[in-house]
Design a protein around this motif. Sequence first.
Motif, PDB file in Angstrom:
ATOM      1  N   CYS A   2       6.930  -8.190  -6.616  1.00 57.32           N
ATOM      2  CA  CYS A   2       5.899  -7.787  -5.663  1.00 57.32           C
ATOM      3  C   CYS A   2       5.140  -9.006  -5.145  1.00 57.32           C
ATOM      4  O   CYS A   2       4.693  -9.839  -5.911  1.00 57.32           O
ATOM      5  CB  CYS A   2       4.937  -6.813  -6.327  1.00 57.32           C
ATOM      6  SG  CYS A   2       3.565  -6.323  -5.265  1.00 57.32           S
ATOM      7  N   HIS A   4       2.496  -8.483  -2.939  1.00 59.20           N
ATOM      8  CA  HIS A   4       1.236  -7.952  -2.428  1.00 59.20           C
ATOM      9  C   HIS A   4       0.046  -8.513  -3.193  1.00 59.20           C
ATOM     10  O   HIS A   4       0.154  -8.883  -4.349  1.00 59.20           O
ATOM     11  CB  HIS A   4       1.222  -6.415  -2.521  1.00 59.20           C
ATOM     12  CG  HIS A   4       2.320  -5.788  -1.737  1.00 59.20           C
ATOM     13  ND1 HIS A   4       3.351  -5.105  -2.351  1.00 59.20           N
ATOM     14  CD2 HIS A   4       2.563  -5.752  -0.419  1.00 59.20           C
ATOM     15  CE1 HIS A   4       4.174  -4.666  -1.424  1.00 59.20           C
ATOM     16  NE2 HIS A   4       3.726  -5.044  -0.248  1.00 59.20           N
ATOM     17  N   CYS A   8       1.097  -4.967  -6.981  1.00 60.33           N
ATOM     18  CA  CYS A   8       1.345  -3.572  -7.348  1.00 60.33           C
ATOM     19  C   CYS A   8       1.621  -3.480  -8.848  1.00 60.33           C
ATOM     20  O   CYS A   8       1.960  -4.469  -9.489  1.00 60.33           O
ATOM     21  CB  CYS A   8       2.548  -3.041  -6.568  1.00 60.33           C
ATOM     22  SG  CYS A   8       2.227  -2.895  -4.799  1.00 60.33           S
ATOM     23  N   SER A  18       2.699   4.140  -7.957  1.00 61.59           N
ATOM     24  CA  SER A  18       1.755   3.810  -6.894  1.00 61.59           C
ATOM     25  C   SER A  18       2.094   2.491  -6.207  1.00 61.59           C
ATOM     26  O   SER A  18       1.377   2.071  -5.301  1.00 61.59           O
ATOM     27  CB  SER A  18       0.323   3.778  -7.441  1.00 61.59           C
ATOM     28  OG  SER A  18       0.188   2.752  -8.400  1.00 61.59           O
ATOM     29  N   ALA A  19       3.195   1.853  -6.586  1.00 64.11           N
ATOM     30  CA  ALA A  19       3.640   0.637  -5.901  1.00 64.11           C
ATOM     31  C   ALA A  19       4.054   0.988  -4.476  1.00 64.11           C
ATOM     32  O   ALA A  19       4.398   2.133  -4.173  1.00 64.11           O
ATOM     33  CB  ALA A  19       4.798   0.006  -6.661  1.00 64.11           C
ATOM     34  N   ARG A  20       4.045   0.005  -3.610  1.00 60.21           N
ATOM     35  CA  ARG A  20       4.379   0.236  -2.201  1.00 60.21           C
ATOM     36  C   ARG A  20       5.878   0.451  -1.992  1.00 60.21           C
ATOM     37  O   ARG A  20       6.704  -0.082  -2.704  1.00 60.21           O
ATOM     38  CB  ARG A  20       3.931  -0.948  -1.358  1.00 60.21           C
ATOM     39  CG  ARG A  20       2.436  -1.095  -1.336  1.00 60.21           C
ATOM     40  CD  ARG A  20       2.041  -2.128  -0.328  1.00 60.21           C
ATOM     41  NE  ARG A  20       0.647  -2.500  -0.516  1.00 60.21           N
ATOM     42  CZ  ARG A  20       0.018  -3.353   0.264  1.00 60.21           C
ATOM     43  NH1 ARG A  20       0.657  -3.936   1.252  1.00 60.21           N
ATOM     44  NH2 ARG A  20      -1.239  -3.634   0.042  1.00 60.21           N
ATOM     45  N   ASN A  35       8.171  -2.740  -6.926  1.00 55.33           N
ATOM     46  CA  ASN A  35       8.286  -3.186  -8.315  1.00 55.33           C
ATOM     47  C   ASN A  35       9.704  -2.975  -8.860  1.00 55.33           C
ATOM     48  O   ASN A  35       9.955  -3.165 -10.038  1.00 55.33           O
ATOM     49  CB  ASN A  35       7.257  -2.490  -9.208  1.00 55.33           C
ATOM     50  CG  ASN A  35       7.337  -0.981  -9.156  1.00 55.33           C
ATOM     51  OD1 ASN A  35       8.253  -0.421  -8.572  1.00 55.33           O
ATOM     52  ND2 ASN A  35       6.367  -0.324  -9.750  1.00 55.33           N
TER      53      ASN A  35
END
Length: 68
Positions: A2, A4, A8, A18-20, A35
């Motif tokens: 990740c 971000h 995440c 809930s990861a993108r 992830n």
Amino acid sequence: MCQHQPPCPTAHSADRESARLVAHHPEQGWSLLCNGVLLFEDTGELLPDGQIIAPHRPLATGRVVTAA
């Protein structure tokens, strides 16, 4: 994996779902999270290390089923 900020959740975190999204293929029934988790339409998951998480749909509440 990740990139971000803030990062995440990891694939082994309790909140990994809930990861993108990186890729989403509803016609095939799966999504890839940043992830590395493959999330399936039936709520099952495949973690990057090959571990399988069984489908975990919430049970219906407040519904009464009666025989006709």
